[in-house]
Design an enzyme around this catalytic site. Structure first.
Site, PDB file in Angstrom:
ATOM      1  N   ASP A 168       1.749 -10.032   2.932  1.00  0.00           N
ATOM      2  CA  ASP A 168       0.906  -9.804   4.109  1.00  0.00           C
ATOM      3  C   ASP A 168      -0.592  -9.969   3.829  1.00  0.00           C
ATOM      4  OD1 ASP A 168       3.278  -9.154   5.374  1.00  0.00           O
ATOM      5  OD2 ASP A 168       3.019  -7.002   5.119  1.00  0.00           O
ATOM      6  N   HIS A 183      12.636 -14.013   7.385  1.00  0.00           N
ATOM      7  CA  HIS A 183      12.563 -13.833   5.931  1.00  0.00           C
ATOM      8  C   HIS A 183      12.508 -15.121   5.133  1.00  0.00           C
ATOM      9  CE1 HIS A 183      13.469  -9.845   7.331  1.00  0.00           C
ATOM     10  NE2 HIS A 183      13.046  -9.397   6.164  1.00  0.00           N
ATOM     11  N   VAL A 184      12.663 -16.259   5.820  1.00  0.00           N
ATOM     12  CA  VAL A 184      12.493 -17.533   5.121  1.00  0.00           C
ATOM     13  C   VAL A 184      11.055 -17.609   4.559  1.00  0.00           C
ATOM     14  CG1 VAL A 184      11.705 -18.961   7.070  1.00  0.00           C
ATOM     15  CG2 VAL A 184      13.142 -19.963   5.324  1.00  0.00           C
ATOM     16  N   ARG A 232       9.894 -23.681  23.325  1.00  0.00           N
ATOM     17  CA  ARG A 232      10.862 -23.014  22.453  1.00  0.00           C
ATOM     18  C   ARG A 232      10.125 -21.975  21.621  1.00  0.00           C
ATOM     19  NH1 ARG A 232      13.485 -25.723  25.328  1.00  0.00           N
ATOM     20  NH2 ARG A 232      15.220 -27.120  24.846  1.00  0.00           N
ATOM     21  N   GLU A 287       3.521 -10.948  14.021  1.00  0.00           N
ATOM     22  CA  GLU A 287       4.515  -9.997  14.550  1.00  0.00           C
ATOM     23  C   GLU A 287       3.875  -8.706  15.066  1.00  0.00           C
ATOM     24  OE1 GLU A 287       7.184  -9.057  11.330  1.00  0.00           O
ATOM     25  OE2 GLU A 287       5.558  -8.345  10.065  1.00  0.00           O
ATOM     26  N   ASP A 312       0.816  -1.228   0.000  1.00  0.00           N
ATOM     27  CA  ASP A 312       0.000   0.000   0.000  1.00  0.00           C
ATOM     28  C   ASP A 312       0.847   1.275   0.000  1.00  0.00           C
ATOM     29  OD1 ASP A 312       0.730  -0.420   2.618  1.00  0.00           O
ATOM     30  OD2 ASP A 312      -1.168   0.280   3.472  1.00  0.00           O
TER      31      ASP A 312
HETATM   32  O1  F6P Z   1       5.413  -6.233   4.185  1.00  0.00           O
HETATM   33  C1  F6P Z   1       6.128  -7.407   4.039  1.00  0.00           C
HETATM   34  C2  F6P Z   1       6.983  -7.698   5.241  1.00  0.00           C
HETATM   35  O2  F6P Z   1       7.654  -8.911   5.043  1.00  0.00           O
HETATM   36  C3  F6P Z   1       6.250  -7.702   6.580  1.00  0.00           C
HETATM   37  O3  F6P Z   1       5.541  -8.885   6.812  1.00  0.00           O
HETATM   38  C4  F6P Z   1       7.393  -7.468   7.528  1.00  0.00           C
HETATM   39  O4  F6P Z   1       6.956  -6.820   8.694  1.00  0.00           O
HETATM   40  C5  F6P Z   1       8.294  -6.546   6.766  1.00  0.00           C
HETATM   41  O5  F6P Z   1       7.976  -6.694   5.398  1.00  0.00           O
HETATM   42  C6  F6P Z   1       9.762  -6.821   6.971  1.00  0.00           C
HETATM   43  O6  F6P Z   1      10.470  -5.859   6.300  1.00  0.00           O
HETATM   44  P1  F6P Z   1      12.050  -5.917   6.059  1.00  0.00           P
HETATM   45  O7  F6P Z   1      12.304  -6.916   4.996  1.00  0.00           O
HETATM   46  O8  F6P Z   1      12.393  -4.538   5.646  1.00  0.00           O
HETATM   47  O9  F6P Z   1      12.671  -6.347   7.350  1.00  0.00           O
END
Ligand code: F6P
Length: 367
Positions: free
Chosen positions: A152, A285-286, A279, A251, A105
């Site tokens: 997202d 980012h995976v 745990r 998150e 967005d």
């Molecule tokens: O908007 C996509 C997203 O992966 C979110 O889920 C996450 O909060 C954010 O980007 C992470 O951003 P960056 O890759 O800059 O750490």
């Protein structure tokens, strides 16, 4: 001959390459020249080699490749008018009069702002003698089209965004793996997933993996005693003989006082209250990288073709169309309307008017 450029912006999403491929090939098929702008809006601001003409074969292999080959960025310069002025100059220099942006967005809001400022940017460029009045007349109209690329699934007016389904699959694979080791050791795991302020990934993954509990921003756990209730629920599952406990937390999850609910906080809770060997796994980012699934390849392909059609049949009724998917049909809606509606959800959350927070088990709701 129309010159149509595509760029990818913001966080990458699986399927963005398929969108670039579809735009390039649809543009060529429709007799237009196709361009790729590298590194998102930064490429438009920098110009030169960052804006490259694309041939049919240049996008070979794009359909199945993760991330975005043409690069992406969260560009500060484009947020300033001076950056957008530079971008307009570079577009006129290249003769590009249509821009397709694939991003979230924020990126799409930037695109609409660029379109609305376009006439005044051209006036300023003529005044600064950076382009001629003839150029300004020739490129008086800029077409902007938005494609929603985001894992997202947080954009209003579309049922699904490019990349979200691939990401969901990846999360499920990860949780399946975690589940087997959790069962072996009779452990609890708290898994944090992405999604920013949107709980779609956590919610869908929770259903698909049969998680014990999920936390999403749109529907915070009600009441001050939610920890007690969660522990009671999980204890019930354990008493029934379950050897594993899976809690998924988005998150951006918050409680009803807008305080963050964190994976660490939940892990400590399960350890201290239920004495579970717990745990925590932050998937990170995976979730975002890797090959797009078939759905995202096809969604991006159909939407990329539609984006080119939207450029060629642009109408003043929808000055900046956003290509979406609603009830399984590819749709065009007004970009700014979709962005405004998306913003309403965020505002509602910050005002504590939680979206869909009508929990029938909530005693307050039953009064
Ligand atoms: O908007 C996509 C997203 O992966 C979110 O889920 C996450 O909060 C954010 O980007 C992470 O951003 P960056 O890759 O800059 O750490």
């Amino acid at each position: 001959r129309r010159k149509i450029a595509i760029l990818t912006s913001g966080g990458d999403a699986p399927g963005m390459n398929a969108a670039v491929r579809a735009v390039v090939r649809a543009a060529i098929t429709r007799g237009c020249d196709a361009y790729a702008v590298h590194e998102g809006y930064q490429g438009l601001v920098d110009g030169g080699d960052m804006i490259r003409k694309m041939n049919w074969d240049d996008v070979q292999g794009y359909l199945t490749t993760g991330g975005t080959v043409i690069g992406t960025a969260r560009c500060k310069a484009f947020r300033e008018r001076s950056g957008r002025l530079q971008a307009a100059k570079n577009m006129v220099k290249e003769g590009i009069d249509a821009l397709i942006v694939c991003g979230g967005d924020g990126s799409l809001t930037g695109a609409d702002l660029f379109r609305s400022e376009w006439p005044s940017l051209l006036v300023e460029l003529v005044e600064n003698e950076e382009i001629t009045q003839d150029d300004a007349d020739e490129y008086a109209h800029l077409n902007i089209v938005g494609l929603v690329g985001s894992i997202d699934n947080d954009m209003s007016s579309t049922d699904i965004t490019i990349g979200a389904v691939t990401c969901l699959h990846r999360i499920c694979e990860c949780i399946d793996s975690i589940s087997s080791t959790a069962s072996s050791h009779s452990r609890a795991f708290v898994v944090e997933v992405m999604g920013r302020h949107c709980g779609w990934l956590a919610l869908m993954a929770g259903i698909a993996t049969g998680a014990d509990f999920i936390f999403i921003p749109e529907r915070p756990p009600w009441g001050e005693d939610w920890q007690d209730r969660m522990c009671a629920e999980i204890k019930k599952h354990r008493d029934l003989g379950k050897r594993k406990t899976i809690v998924i937390v988005c998150e951006g999850a918050i409680d009803s006082n807008l305080e963050p609910i964190t994976a660490k906080g939940l892990m400590d809770l399960l350890t201290d209250r239920l004495h579970l060997d717990t745990r925590m796994t932050i998937l990170g980012h995976v979730q975002r990288g890797g090959k797009p699934c078939a759905f995202d390849r096809n969604l991006a392909t159909m939407q990329g073709i539609e984006a080119v059609e939207a450029v060629l049949s642009s109408s003043p009724d929808i000055p900046s169309p956003m290509i979406g998917m609603n009830e399984n049909k590819i749709t065009r809606t007004e970009l700014m309307e979709a962005v405004a509606l998306t913003g309403e959800v965020a505002k509602a959350i910050s005002r504590k008017d939680f979206v869909g927070a009508m929990d029938l088990r909530d005693p307050a709701f039953n009064q």
